[in-house]
Enzyme design. Sequence first.
Site, mmCIF file in Angstrom:
data_model
loop_
_atom_site.group_PDB
_atom_site.id
_atom_site.type_symbol
_atom_site.label_atom_id
_atom_site.label_comp_id
_atom_site.label_asym_id
_atom_site.label_seq_id
_atom_site.Cartn_x
_atom_site.Cartn_y
_atom_site.Cartn_z
ATOM 1 N N ASN A 38 31.241 31.961 47.579
ATOM 2 C CA ASN A 38 31.328 30.878 48.558
ATOM 3 C C ASN A 38 30.014 30.702 49.306
ATOM 4 O OD1 ASN A 38 34.004 30.399 47.956
ATOM 5 N ND2 ASN A 38 34.825 31.410 49.757
ATOM 6 N N ARG A 359 37.928 18.186 37.283
ATOM 7 C CA ARG A 359 37.553 19.516 36.796
ATOM 8 C C ARG A 359 38.649 19.989 35.853
ATOM 9 N NH1 ARG A 359 33.522 21.216 40.449
ATOM 10 N NH2 ARG A 359 33.791 20.493 42.586
ATOM 11 N N ARG A 389 30.611 18.478 41.315
ATOM 12 C CA ARG A 389 29.563 19.467 41.568
ATOM 13 C C ARG A 389 29.842 20.796 40.879
ATOM 14 N NH1 ARG A 389 29.048 19.400 47.193
ATOM 15 N NH2 ARG A 389 27.364 17.889 47.065
ATOM 16 N N HIS A 419 37.880 11.147 42.442
ATOM 17 C CA HIS A 419 38.455 12.448 42.773
ATOM 18 C C HIS A 419 39.980 12.441 42.695
ATOM 19 C CE1 HIS A 419 39.276 15.883 45.706
ATOM 20 N NE2 HIS A 419 38.454 16.438 44.846
ATOM 21 N N TYR A 453 45.635 28.170 42.480
ATOM 22 C CA TYR A 453 45.514 27.107 43.477
ATOM 23 C C TYR A 453 46.917 26.591 43.803
ATOM 24 C CZ TYR A 453 40.420 26.427 43.061
ATOM 25 O OH TYR A 453 39.064 26.584 43.082
ATOM 26 N N ARG A 549 42.645 24.577 55.856
ATOM 27 C CA ARG A 549 42.174 25.806 55.212
ATOM 28 C C ARG A 549 40.730 26.133 55.585
ATOM 29 N NH1 ARG A 549 41.213 24.866 49.442
ATOM 30 N NH2 ARG A 549 38.993 24.965 49.885
ATOM 31 N N HIS A 577 45.533 24.415 48.621
ATOM 32 C CA HIS A 577 44.691 23.310 48.140
ATOM 33 C C HIS A 577 45.348 21.946 48.286
ATOM 34 C CE1 HIS A 577 42.503 21.029 44.855
ATOM 35 N NE2 HIS A 577 41.498 21.572 45.507
#
Length: 675
Positions: A38, A359, A389, A419, A453, A549, A577
């Site tokens: 992270n 993703r 990214r 997204h 997730y 979060r 998430h």
Amino acid sequence: MDREVGWLRFNQRVLELAEDADIPLLERARYLSIFSGNLDEFFMVRVAGLKRRLATGVAVTSATRHHPDDLLQNVSEVSRGLMLRQARCFHESVAPALVEAGIRIVRWDDLDTGERERMRSLFHASVYPLLTPFAVDPAHPFPYISGRSLNLAVTVRDPRTGHTTFARVKMPSALPRFIDLGGDRFVPTEDVVAGHLPVLFEGMEVLEHHAFRVTRNADLEVDEDETDDLVQSLENELLRRRFGPLVRLEVEETISDDVLAILRRELGAEEREIYRVPGPLNLAGLDQIADLPRPELRYPPVVPAEPQALAQDGFFDAVHSRELLVHHPYESFTTTTERFLALAAADPRVVAVKQTLYRTSGDSPIVESLIDAAAAGKEVVVLVEIKARFDERNNIVWARKLEAAGCHVVYGVVGLKTHCKLALVVRQDEDGVLRRYCHVGTGNYNPSTARVYEDFGLFTAEPEVGEDLSDLFNHLTGFSRKSEYRRLLVAPSGLRDGLMRRIRREIDNHERGAPARIRIKVNSLVDEEIVDALYAASRAGVPVDLWVRGSCVLRPGLEGVSETIRVRSILGRFLEHSRIFVFENGGEPQVWIGSADLMPRNLDRRVEALIRIEDPGQRARLVELMDLAMADGTASWRMAPDGTWQRAAQGTAGERPLELQSALRGDRRLRAVDG
């Protein structure tokens, strides 16, 4: 509050999980690894962005009235403290506990004679051929250090001339972070290389060696308005990512001042960019230790449930009869989302499939299903967001593979990232009707991350949702300016305004004496306009519950500003998430789920989608989840008015607090069990 510091405080909460002795030992090692990963990304993106603003002369003050240079200094101080705290956690807590469990990470000096002999054999067979030492002298300029590579800074002396030379040795990326000595003993790779430096510099005297690591700017810059080929431009930019400007130099605390001076001069590192910490560096490699086959030191595996509706009926029949809300990882991703697309590929009644991919995993069965659908002659349209990214290269590979299979691949809307998480299957059912089966999710179509997730997905065959998704896909693949949808709120055209209208409606309802309340679950809350609107709601007396979060710039509990606002954060074995928005709406709650966080980029510069939940039972289920997360007896971190986070270590009566994720695993409705 500043978004950057807020994010660092989130990563501090991850570190607190590593410090928690009640958590299984190998999971604590994994949290140390996650903390490092992270922090790498934070420097590569957020710190790099601040430095770029300074370098390009657009260093305006933020909404918090902090200049980017002041922010960089603050970030440096907070990061330094957290990195030292991580090192203490590893050396004083996790590593000793690993030793008690028979797992040892040892340094070169701790190896016995037999282990050194085995390492010499391994070095000559598997390490030495990969190494290339680079000396620095008038004929050899200082080598370029790629981002996130682990290196040794070495000083050697020629015994004939007495001349001293600096050299750099890079640890090959093909090698593991720790080399297995056998018997659950491991040694850092750089120690094995350092132990054989006389082989690399034969005839020279090795004076000193120190590990160091560089983090670089990894944010890509592609002008979509100026490029004729977005994929080619992105590939060129990816080549430059490894060699972007330096944003952090990590060195072991034992490094000498002379060697550090060389690194600082040659790399152009400022004092605040240098971080001296106890070795070993790059504790992200602890995921290798966390993966050891020691089940007694890990969380018990979770066996996700299959929704009961799917166990009784065929998939399309079940979704046709009623909408299906699934909660991952408690409910199976494999038997729901993966199965949905696999059935679409195999079913001769399906004529078209449309899908967004932001993703996905390296061996994605979802991509294979799309390829199978195209091979079967179905119309397949896939929107691949190649600007996701750190997944850019993977997504380019998938896009080309899909194109080669005959899928229609598009790359979204110029200037926006796509997204939203959408799938649309068009099927001619047994009754002759051409029906649209839809999936709208909060998480990526990624089978790997779906196991860890936490996300929601809604399957529906309702005509109004099918029309919404058809309109939205037409917008993404063609040209339209549609902003109003039936059950969707879509960014950037209508999501911000839709949320603002609903916040204002809660204020109006409260002033009229009608039931009013706002509950929101997101990953980040940093949008100024939304924060101001929530402050206005609180001043009007509307209760506001925020489950965030990560970074939250809003401050709860401020007198006259946010007295009715509570902010909670929950971290655990699963990454929270999903995004949920609940508006009391005068006693008939409106509930939305979707892909959007409350950030300017999500509301203004991305294609995002929220869907309204219509089934009363599903709405009640989501409201119940929100209330459980905010309950005083639930384990969480609570934000104080000054922006600090306090972990609730016990319930109101001194009992151990309820672990939300454990409670959900034991929910009979979900039937997920520890196996």
